[in-house]
Motif scaffolding. Sequence first.
Motif, PDB file in Angstrom:
ATOM      1  N   TRP A 173       0.946  -1.176   0.213  1.00 59.86           N
ATOM      2  CA  TRP A 173      -0.054   0.046   0.137  1.00 59.86           C
ATOM      3  C   TRP A 173       0.967   1.197   0.035  1.00 59.86           C
ATOM      4  O   TRP A 173       0.426   2.254   0.421  1.00 59.86           O
ATOM      5  N   ASN A 174       2.046   1.199  -0.500  1.00 58.82           N
ATOM      6  CA  ASN A 174       2.985   2.303  -0.480  1.00 58.82           C
ATOM      7  C   ASN A 174       2.976   2.977  -1.873  1.00 58.82           C
ATOM      8  O   ASN A 174       3.780   2.504  -2.811  1.00 58.82           O
ATOM      9  N   LEU A 175       1.819   3.621  -2.169  1.00 62.42           N
ATOM     10  CA  LEU A 175       1.662   4.244  -3.424  1.00 62.42           C
ATOM     11  C   LEU A 175       2.380   5.717  -3.851  1.00 62.42           C
ATOM     12  O   LEU A 175       2.539   6.089  -4.861  1.00 62.42           O
ATOM     13  N   ALA A 176       2.631   6.512  -2.618  1.00 59.35           N
ATOM     14  CA  ALA A 176       3.165   7.697  -2.860  1.00 59.35           C
ATOM     15  C   ALA A 176       4.587   7.784  -3.374  1.00 59.35           C
ATOM     16  O   ALA A 176       5.525   8.186  -2.698  1.00 59.35           O
ATOM     17  N   ALA A 177       5.010   7.237  -4.519  1.00 58.62           N
ATOM     18  CA  ALA A 177       6.396   6.807  -4.761  1.00 58.62           C
ATOM     19  C   ALA A 177       6.821   8.316  -5.401  1.00 58.62           C
ATOM     20  O   ALA A 177       6.099   9.202  -6.018  1.00 58.62           O
ATOM     21  N   VAL A 178       8.222   8.496  -5.351  1.00 57.24           N
ATOM     22  CA  VAL A 178       8.748   9.466  -5.908  1.00 57.24           C
ATOM     23  C   VAL A 178       9.234   9.194  -7.258  1.00 57.24           C
ATOM     24  O   VAL A 178       9.744   8.116  -7.635  1.00 57.24           O
ATOM     25  N   THR A 179       8.826  10.021  -8.094  1.00 61.67           N
ATOM     26  CA  THR A 179       8.839  10.234  -9.417  1.00 61.67           C
ATOM     27  C   THR A 179       9.953  11.325 -10.023  1.00 61.67           C
ATOM     28  O   THR A 179       9.876  12.109  -9.328  1.00 61.67           O
ATOM     29  N   PRO A 180      10.397  11.157 -11.351  1.00 63.17           N
ATOM     30  CA  PRO A 180      11.105  12.297 -11.864  1.00 63.17           C
ATOM     31  C   PRO A 180      10.455  13.665 -11.819  1.00 63.17           C
ATOM     32  O   PRO A 180      11.162  14.617 -11.636  1.00 63.17           O
ATOM     33  N   HIS A 181       9.121  13.466 -11.944  1.00 63.58           N
ATOM     34  CA  HIS A 181       8.333  14.577 -12.082  1.00 63.58           C
ATOM     35  C   HIS A 181       8.290  15.640 -10.818  1.00 63.58           C
ATOM     36  O   HIS A 181       8.222  16.732 -10.609  1.00 63.58           O
ATOM     37  N   ASP A 182       8.674  14.902  -9.473  1.00 66.71           N
ATOM     38  CA  ASP A 182       8.526  15.431  -8.407  1.00 66.71           C
ATOM     39  C   ASP A 182       9.733  16.369  -8.243  1.00 66.71           C
ATOM     40  O   ASP A 182       9.899  17.383  -7.529  1.00 66.71           O
ATOM     41  N   ALA A 219      14.960   1.860 -15.411  1.00 64.44           N
ATOM     42  CA  ALA A 219      14.083   1.624 -14.225  1.00 64.44           C
ATOM     43  C   ALA A 219      14.946   1.594 -12.850  1.00 64.44           C
ATOM     44  O   ALA A 219      14.275   1.793 -11.989  1.00 64.44           O
ATOM     45  N   MET A 220      16.078   1.410 -13.001  1.00 65.50           N
ATOM     46  CA  MET A 220      16.874   1.269 -11.550  1.00 65.50           C
ATOM     47  C   MET A 220      17.739   2.666 -11.203  1.00 65.50           C
ATOM     48  O   MET A 220      18.255   2.783 -10.298  1.00 65.50           O
ATOM     49  N   TYR A 221      17.460   3.670 -12.047  1.00 73.54           N
ATOM     50  CA  TYR A 221      18.100   4.956 -12.051  1.00 73.54           C
ATOM     51  C   TYR A 221      17.329   5.586 -10.973  1.00 73.54           C
ATOM     52  O   TYR A 221      15.865   5.430 -11.141  1.00 73.54           O
ATOM     53  N   PRO A 222      17.945   6.625 -10.157  1.00 74.39           N
ATOM     54  CA  PRO A 222      17.013   7.333  -9.288  1.00 74.39           C
ATOM     55  C   PRO A 222      16.210   8.184 -10.054  1.00 74.39           C
ATOM     56  O   PRO A 222      16.835   8.867 -11.093  1.00 74.39           O
ATOM     57  N   PRO A 223      15.061   8.461  -9.581  1.00 77.97           N
ATOM     58  CA  PRO A 223      14.433   9.507 -10.262  1.00 77.97           C
ATOM     59  C   PRO A 223      14.942  10.775 -10.436  1.00 77.97           C
ATOM     60  O   PRO A 223      14.628  11.747 -11.471  1.00 77.97           O
TER      61      PRO A 223
END
Length: 309
Positions: A173-182, A219-223
Amino acid sequence: MGEAAQQKKGSECEKEKEGDLFGNMELLCCEVDPMRRALPDPNLLYDDRVLHNLLTIEERYLPQCSYFKCVQKDIQPFMRRMVATWMLEVCEEQKCEEEVFPLAMNYLDRFLAVVPTRKCHLQLLGAVCMFLASKLKETIPLTAEKLCIYTDNSIKPQELLEWELVVLGKLKWNLAAVTPHDFIEHILRKVPLPKDKLLLIRKHAQTFIALCATDFNFAMYPPSMIATGSVGAAICGLQLDDGDSLTDLLAKITNTDVDCLKACQEQIEAVLVNSLQQVRQQQQQSNPSKTVDELDQASTPTDVRDINL
């Protein structure tokens, strides 16, 4: 006038008023834009603690492993690319927020990193991930019924809802993932360029981020690295750079090694070139009589059913 006639006339007046009221409400509803976007919050944007916290927690949301090597036996990288392209097309056609597609791909990669999945379930998984991401980011989320239509009804709404619980469980239930857009707004506010140029850079960077999300190599790169590389590639593509000074500034903003950033940016640019070449080849095969300019303006549908066999 009799009492009955007065009551009837009064009733008709009330109906007219009610009709006017609902008519005005209908017009008002038509005038209101249902796709309103929230403006950036300056209290968050101009507080460097927010950027610091994003950099601190971003790696928590990366896939646990390169899953094609150690988890997945039935799914190949080209299958992921096909499903990702289909997901991107759905998000674009539905005019989803820019964050929805990268977030959905984050869910998909994290799930595939822990659960061996059959290739016949890959499109279903992609639909579920879009379903969840749109709930988190959209004012009006995508519906299960609409997503099923996009699969040519190869899955049913009930099946999608059942898998939603499975995916939520595996993601804890950990959906608030950090993405590049952040990171985009935090980076752009520190870039010393005019506002009109920054708007162009943002648009191009968002395209690069979507492109990276379709390629498993990222896929494995930090956002933060993808975001910084995308901004760098956008600045370079728009010919707004002045040597290495902007690259050094971008690396400093997100605490990224300069050489790693340059390598990431070059990889993003190479993926763009390769993607454009593939699109042109596919379009040339389907429309051999068209010119290159006409092919650039055409669209290429993605048939995900090829991997659902």
